[in-house]
Design an enzyme around this catalytic site. Sequence first.
Site, PDB file in Angstrom:
ATOM      1  N   GLU A  18       0.843  -1.186   0.000  1.00  0.00           N
ATOM      2  CA  GLU A  18       0.000   0.000   0.000  1.00  0.00           C
ATOM      3  C   GLU A  18       0.885   1.245   0.000  1.00  0.00           C
ATOM      4  OE1 GLU A  18      -4.074  -0.064   2.138  1.00  0.00           O
ATOM      5  OE2 GLU A  18      -2.700   0.982   3.477  1.00  0.00           O
ATOM      6  N   ARG A  28     -15.498  -6.855  14.649  1.00  0.00           N
ATOM      7  CA  ARG A  28     -15.604  -7.176  16.079  1.00  0.00           C
ATOM      8  C   ARG A  28     -15.817  -5.883  16.849  1.00  0.00           C
ATOM      9  NH1 ARG A  28     -10.741  -5.031  17.471  1.00  0.00           N
ATOM     10  NH2 ARG A  28      -8.975  -5.377  16.071  1.00  0.00           N
ATOM     11  N   HIS A  69       2.384   1.338  15.109  1.00  0.00           N
ATOM     12  CA  HIS A  69       1.086   1.105  14.480  1.00  0.00           C
ATOM     13  C   HIS A  69       0.041   0.599  15.471  1.00  0.00           C
ATOM     14  CE1 HIS A  69       3.221   1.658  10.724  1.00  0.00           C
ATOM     15  NE2 HIS A  69       4.029   0.675  11.049  1.00  0.00           N
TER      16      HIS A  69
END
Length: 688
Positions: free
Chosen positions: A200, A292, A235
């Site tokens: 990405e 979730r 991250h």
Amino acid sequence: MFDTLLIANRGEIARRINRTAQAMGIRTVAVYSEADAQALHVQECDLAVCLGAPEAAKSYLNIDAIVKAALATGAQAVHPGYGFLSENAAFAKACAEAGLIFVGPDEHAIRVMGSKSEAKACVQQAGVPLIPGYFGDDQSVATLQAEADKMGYPLMIKAVAGGGGKGIRTVHEASGFVAALESCQREAKNAFADPTVMLEKLIVNPRHVEVQVFADQHGNVVHLFERDCSAQRRHQKVIEEAPAFGLTDAQRKSLGDTAVQVARSVNYRGAGTVEFLMDASGAFYFMEMNTRLQVEHPVTEMVTGFDLVSWQLKIAAGEPLPVQQADIRLTGHAFEARLYAENPDNGFLPAIGKVALWRGPDHASEFAVPTSMNQVAVRMDGAMRSGLAISPYYDPMVGKLIVWGATRDKALNALQDQLLKLRCVGVRNNIAWLHTLSTHPDFARGGYDTGLIDRMEAARTRAVEPDQSIGLAALCALGRWAKGVCEQQGVGVTDPLRLRDGFASAAPLLRTDVFSEAGKSESSWPVRSHCRRQGARVQVIGALGPAGKATSFDHAFELPQEPVLTGEVLRIVAISPEMGEIELIWNADLLHVFGRDHSALLLWHNPAHIRVDQGDAGHGVNAPMPGKVFAVLAKPGDTVKKGQPLIGLEAMKMEHMLLAPADAVVKAVPFGLGQQVNEGVALVLFEE
């Protein structure tokens, strides 16, 4: 509604689910590993079943064992929480095949959205904006390298099954691509049993904004507005807030509508979070969907007033959404700070050990929603208490502090105030660091990007100033304690005032000791303390360090109450006219200092423990934590340079590359690939 629910998780999220389920009259079943036999969620649920050994693969990731536990206890439904099996399509399928209700989306939605590449292909057809990248099936090194070169650098390599900040590598130039790819694939295989990756394009310094969505089985889909999760290290989110700062009504509506569109694209059911990256212009791009309940769901509960776990359970039981989109409104502002057992001064490496003292914030509830616009609400979601251990087998998060205020400024002030009141003694943690982050000018202004913490860390001065190491007053308090608690109760706790080895003392209660910032032996301060009947006088003689700057000053302290010995820690309160009330907590040779606006951790140089080689980086590299060796990059006879990677250690589902602390020649590498090692053992030895 079902009457028995098995909670297929541990820690604070298991307790969180249990609270709502029991309030709804649902019987709960806890599962646990042998390492969690004394955990709070095990004690609080109605029933508990041991799944097996501490390793996650043998317990919390053991699908067969969890399904059998549910059937054996009469559970009709299973709530996966977050992490572990929460986004595992095979687990959802196994539950369905066993006749169990899975509290979450179906297997199809989990599988599609659990694969970053499939998810992007799916939402692209729905017209959702995407970041340029490669999401193909060809996983050969040659193809991935070619696609990376075509895309250009910087870029990110991401595990398609990733989550929780794991399986992500940033590559800034072509020469570093292959090494980063291999590391990412290895970590992805260990954490998610799937080494598949995608590429990405890296958006430099974006904001990370996510939207909470809910969908029922009747075709209704709503969003509960957005959260800003841009405060990240490695991250991994550390502070989240809702709503995101500075968005216009049009941006907020566009984000919410797009998130609903993503949920509809896979016929979603239950709670989900659609994550976006937003660039400096305000344009946003789909990143992923987490199928979730999120770790940070409490901030959404605070600003909307809804119990999201109760929504999950009702939707899983077939009920419709309790509200329509028009009924959902934002009120005030909320922050969540994640409390981790880790060392911010050592690359945020996870820490393990027993928590000798745990104390939560003042007046905190386990499910708080605002009751008045003139007050703040404080909530603590955690599973920690004094005496429990941080295990090396699981994520090192020990709890979440959540606050709400009528405005962002009021909520931020509450966050800063409550962080100063938390106590976690015995294990290195990030609480003081979180306070530093919360008071950073860029964070306080709002609208910060994901690069904030990296910039803050690069500029942060870690040395403790001696005039801020106010805990030196503890020496005098220990002197008073030695005459009181120790003698009267016969407590066998080491008292530095009674040790004579290596000390020169003019009188029993007049002595000199040496302190340094914990983990920073290059700066130390000799301290002379003189105990008196009602208090003490402490003199810092001079700072001994690379700068060679001498500092000398005096502080007088009063002791308003007797020192208190609790378990393994000694708590002392001292009052200084200049600095106000100071709380000092001794644990072994460490002194924790808590002032009104900052804290510090000091190491007492115990003469009984000092060795001639202590702190010498020239002897080799030791394991900073228990783990498994995944890479060996040095062999006996190699000449290595300072900063050169030597050996890789995998711990708590993450990889850590250990570097040479100095130029040296390797003498021995005692451990090989795949071997388990304990904390502190020598992994690489150097020639003298």
